[in-house]
Design a protein around this motif. Structure first.
Motif, PDB file in Angstrom:
ATOM      1  N   SER A   1      18.486   5.358  -4.178  1.00 52.16           N
ATOM      2  CA  SER A   1      19.721   6.167  -3.619  1.00 52.16           C
ATOM      3  C   SER A   1      19.608   7.528  -3.461  1.00 52.16           C
ATOM      4  O   SER A   1      19.820   7.805  -2.506  1.00 52.16           O
TER       5      SER A   1
ATOM      6  N   ARG B   1      17.813   8.798  -0.910  1.00 50.06           N
ATOM      7  CA  ARG B   1      18.332   8.465   0.601  1.00 50.06           C
ATOM      8  C   ARG B   1      17.857   7.123   0.885  1.00 50.06           C
ATOM      9  O   ARG B   1      17.760   6.787   2.427  1.00 50.06           O
TER      10      ARG B   1
ATOM     11  N   GLY C   1      19.421  10.273   9.161  1.00 53.35           N
ATOM     12  CA  GLY C   1      18.903  10.058   7.630  1.00 53.35           C
ATOM     13  C   GLY C   1      17.389   9.829   7.804  1.00 53.35           C
ATOM     14  O   GLY C   1      16.785   9.977   8.801  1.00 53.35           O
ATOM     15  N   LYS C   2      16.672   9.325   6.775  1.00 54.19           N
ATOM     16  CA  LYS C   2      15.526   8.982   6.456  1.00 54.19           C
ATOM     17  C   LYS C   2      14.914   8.093   7.686  1.00 54.19           C
ATOM     18  O   LYS C   2      15.410   7.103   7.932  1.00 54.19           O
TER      19      LYS C   2
ATOM     20  N   HIS D   1      19.965   3.014  11.319  1.00 52.63           N
ATOM     21  CA  HIS D   1      19.434   4.064  10.159  1.00 52.63           C
ATOM     22  C   HIS D   1      18.092   4.344  10.678  1.00 52.63           C
ATOM     23  O   HIS D   1      17.622   5.712  10.390  1.00 52.63           O
TER      24      HIS D   1
END
Length: 287
Positions: A190, A193, A284-285, A279
């Motif tokens: 986590s 990420r 984010g990643k 996502h």
């Protein structure tokens, strides 16, 4: 004379029904624990093991879950040959493990690996309640931890399906240590990420519910899944109160803010796919 004839008819009439029951191959029919309706097992499996009459979600084993979720020919299994030992020399433990290996054709109570869900690559861990009630021993904890580390290394999301009676008592404190080990691995993931999705299925209890099962960025459950730590009777005896009828069900947890959603099995793959899409293409990643 007439009475005797009728008695004979009644007597003989019962014989074919008994023979008919014996002639039905074992496993061809399944009785739903929800509505008590009897149906063909083949039809139930075709419907993702959801009752065609009342919608009750029957337990799925790891192989069935993979087939229903992961795109065909994309699944690669991790650590398949990893097997349990008997560190405490617990009497009869290895015999029980060997019996479950033969019954399930799996080496342990969790299957881990990677594959794609509607084209989205992901690492998955799928617990199997048909193997030692999905209990968490050293191998289960190690396989889940390694899967999390693979997801971290490859920059992939991690999805876990939980189904467990809790820690495996035959391994004592070694099984309890898996709670901390898996939770620590998820925390590191986590921090980098990584995306964590937890789907709690029936039943998710004991040390599993108190560790990695509840640590997702998204925490989902299947309808009417039993989710909790201690048993209902123990809690009632401790607090000396009668608990609500739906206590420790997925719906109860959702009502009290402990779940993000309760998702029907037929909708699960597309829901997960949509989340992975968001996502994957978001801020984010990416993977």
């Amino acid at each position: 004379m007439l009475k005797d004839m009728f008695k004979k008819k009644i007597k003989y009439a019962s014989i074919p029904s008994e023979h008919a029951k014996q002639d039905v191959p074992e496993g061809i029919m399944t009785k739903c624990p929800g509505c008590k309706k009897i149906m063909y097992t083949k039809e139930l499996i075709k419907n993702s093991k959801v009752c065609l009459n009342c919608g009750h979600h029957h337990q799925m084993n790891a192989v069935e879950r993979i087939k229903s979720l992961i795109d065909e020919h994309t699944f690669t299994e991790y650590d398949k040959e990893m097997v349990s030992q008997n560190p405490l020399n617990f009497p009869g433990y290895m015999e029980k493990v060997e019996k479950d290996r033969k019954k399930t054709n799996q080496n342990e109570a969790v299957v881990t690996g990677e594959g794609t869900i509607n084209g989205n690559p992901t690492v998955v861990a799928i617990m199997d309640a048909s193997f030692r009630m999905g209990s968490m021993g050293s191998v289960v904890g190690e396989k889940i931890t390694r899967a999390i580390e693979q997801a971290n290394e490859k920059g992939l999301p991690f999805i876990i399906f939980t189904a467990s009676g809790g820690a495996r008592m035959q391994e004592g404190v070694l099984s309890l240590m898996q709670m901390a080990k898996t939770s620590s691995a998820l925390k590191l993931f986590s921090n980098n990420r990584g995306l964590i999705i937890s789907i709690m299925t029936h039943p998710t209890t004991g040390g599993v519910s108190a560790s990695f099962a509840s640590l997702g960025d998204y925490n989902f459950a299947e309808p009417k899944a039993l989710i909790g730590f201690a048993g209902r009777r123990i809690i009632e005896q401790t607090i000396r109160e009668e608990l609500p009828e739906d206590f420790q069900t997925a719906e109860f947890l959702l009502k009290h803010g402990q779940l993000d959603a309760v998702i029907h099995r037929h909708e699960l793959k597309n829901t997960l796919s949509n989340i992975l899409d968001i996502h994957r293409n978001g801020v984010g990643k990416t993977w």
